[in-house]
Design a protein around this motif. Structure first.
Motif, short mmCIF file in Angstrom:
data_model
loop_
_atom_site.label_atom_id
_atom_site.label_comp_id
_atom_site.label_asym_id
_atom_site.label_seq_id
_atom_site.Cartn_x
_atom_site.Cartn_y
_atom_site.Cartn_z
N ASP A 78 -42.72 97.00 -3.15
CA ASP A 78 -42.10 95.70 -3.37
C ASP A 78 -41.60 95.62 -4.82
O ASP A 78 -42.24 95.04 -5.69
N THR A 103 -40.80 83.07 -0.16
CA THR A 103 -39.75 84.07 0.05
C THR A 103 -40.29 85.25 0.86
O THR A 103 -39.57 85.84 1.67
N ILE A 113 -37.73 92.18 5.42
CA ILE A 113 -37.06 92.49 4.15
C ILE A 113 -37.28 93.94 3.71
O ILE A 113 -37.11 94.27 2.55
N ALA A 125 -40.78 87.53 7.51
CA ALA A 125 -39.68 88.02 6.66
C ALA A 125 -39.45 89.49 6.97
O ALA A 125 -40.36 90.31 6.86
#
Length: 157
Positions: free
Chosen positions: A131, A72, A5, A3
């Motif tokens: 995060d 995710t 992100i 990921a």
């Protein structure tokens, strides 16, 4: 595929390490609540049978959401009983009586334990691991457990 992100992979791994433990705790609590639903006895059986059903249904949604949060972030969620028992900080219980008060007290202790664990990690996710999404998610999860704990606590007054 990893990921991408905006969070370092090392930080994501640390977040996921915590989330896998949260998932294990949630699944063990779900299982214990389902057991209370199945086995509660006493003059308040029907009322508590329905109450525990509402609680385990809410926990089922939480289990799914935590696993999806892990996915995710690009990792795989644990999904075996062996993994959950190795990761959880909750204990399985053994009881002689299947009374509602006993189940409620035990489930309340588990919710409170999860609340403490979640609260310990909220700021770390945002400040140290960058995060904010998981920090926000955990805050919402905390609020769900606070409400469930309140409902359990109300039965003990």
């Amino acid at each position: 595929m990893k990921a991408n992100i905006g969070i370092k992979q090392e930080s994501i791994s640390k977040v996921v390490d915590v989330l896998t433990k949260v998932l294990a705790d949630e699944f063990v609590l779900y299982t214990k609540t389902k057991k209370a639903h199945w086995n509660v006895e006493g003059p308040d059986f029907y009322n508590k049978h329905l109450f525990f059903e509402q609680q385990y249904e809410a926990l089922d949604e939480i289990v799914d959401a935590v696993a999806e949060r892990i996915r995710t972030l690009g990792h795989y969620a644990p999904g075996t009983l062996k993994e959950y028992l190795a990761l959880t900080h909750l204990t399985e219980e053994s009881r002689e009586k299947n009374d509602s008060t006993g189940y409620i007290k035990e489930l309340l202790l588990d919710h409170e334990s999860i609340l403490i664990h979640l609260r310990e990690n909220i700021n770390n996710f945002a400040a140290e691991l960058h995060d904010a999404g998981t920090s926000d998610y955990i805050t919402g999860l905390l609020e769900n457990h606070e409400k469930m704990a309140w409902m359990l606590r109300a039965h003990l007054k």
